[in-house]
Design an enzyme around this catalytic site. Structure first.
Site, PDB file in Angstrom:
ATOM      1  N   SER A 129       0.809  -1.226   0.000  1.00  0.00           N
ATOM      2  CA  SER A 129       0.000   0.000   0.000  1.00  0.00           C
ATOM      3  C   SER A 129       0.841   1.274   0.000  1.00  0.00           C
ATOM      4  O   SER A 129       0.445   2.282  -0.590  1.00  0.00           O
ATOM      5  CB  SER A 129      -0.966   0.002   1.191  1.00  0.00           C
ATOM      6  N   HIS A 180       0.827   4.867   4.290  1.00  0.00           N
ATOM      7  CA  HIS A 180       0.037   5.440   3.196  1.00  0.00           C
ATOM      8  C   HIS A 180       0.435   6.900   2.961  1.00  0.00           C
ATOM      9  O   HIS A 180       0.698   7.311   1.830  1.00  0.00           O
ATOM     10  CB  HIS A 180      -1.458   5.375   3.531  1.00  0.00           C
TER      11      HIS A 180
END
Length: 212
Positions: A129, A180
């Site tokens: 991610s 992230h």
């Protein structure tokens, strides 16, 4: 079967290799163990800040990018990557795309480590991610440079996708949100350094130059 072949042929090379590599590693990991077992994942390269800092296992910052906790974790990351990654690779080329993906993922993991040290809340982490958000971050910058649109992707659509994904992460338990954010920021910075907007030559100028 023909539809699958056509789909694969329409993909960009580097992004397809990265997606297939993630899937291949996941299959191998499932064959030899349980990808939802934290201890198993830690033994096979997941990231854990105390082990990185105290034991010097810096390789985990890289290996964890190709490990996923279960099929849903893998599917959610690869679904975004298979479409957005192609767009970015066509814009920057294979090598620069690889740099954005790998360095962006590392940037996300480094920010995650910093946050772990700041809070003292250590957890085993893995997943692509951070790298995926680096792709998103790079696209945000490139779309801005291209007046809000790149191929069929608009700034509003990409911004909404990024915002919803970040919101889902912050509102859910067990999500490494710092990775992230770190990936997103690193992706923007890398795009600033690596992206070169293609110049368009007017038809009149092209015809004039070709006649000389």
């Amino acid at each position: 079967m023909d539809e699958i072949k056509d789909f694969l042929k329409s993909r960009t090379i580097m992004n397809l290799v990265i997606v297939l590599l993630n899937i291949g590693i996941f299959i191998v990991m499932e064959l030899i163990g349980d990808t939802e077992d934290v201890q198993f994942m830690l033994t096979h390269g997941a990231n854990f800040t105390p082990w990185v800092l105290e034991h010097g296992e810096y390789y985990r910052l890289f290996t964890c990018m190709f490990l996923h906790f279960g099929i849903e974790h893998l599917f959610s990351n690869m679904l975004v990557l298979i479409f957005l990654g192609d767009t970015l690779e066509r814009s920057v080329g294979k090598i620069r795309y690889l740099l954005i993906y790998v360095i962006g993922g590392l940037g996300g993991n480094l920010l995650s480590m910093w946050y772990d040290m700041k809070t003292g809340d250590f957890a085993v982490s893995a997943g692509a991610s951070g790298a995926v958000f680096a792709v998103i971050g790079a696209l945000v910058f490139i779309i801005a440079r291209n007046k809000g649109k790149l191929e069929d992707l608009t700034g509003k659509r990409l911004g909404l996708m990024a915002a919803l994904t970040l919101f889902q992460g912050f509102s859910s338990a067990g999500i490494d949100n710092s990775a992230h954010v770190g990936g997103l920021i690193t992706g923007v910075l890398l795009a600033i350094l690596l992206y070169r907007k293609k110049k368009r030559v007017p038809i009149e100028q092209y015809d004039h130059d070709s006649m000389q």
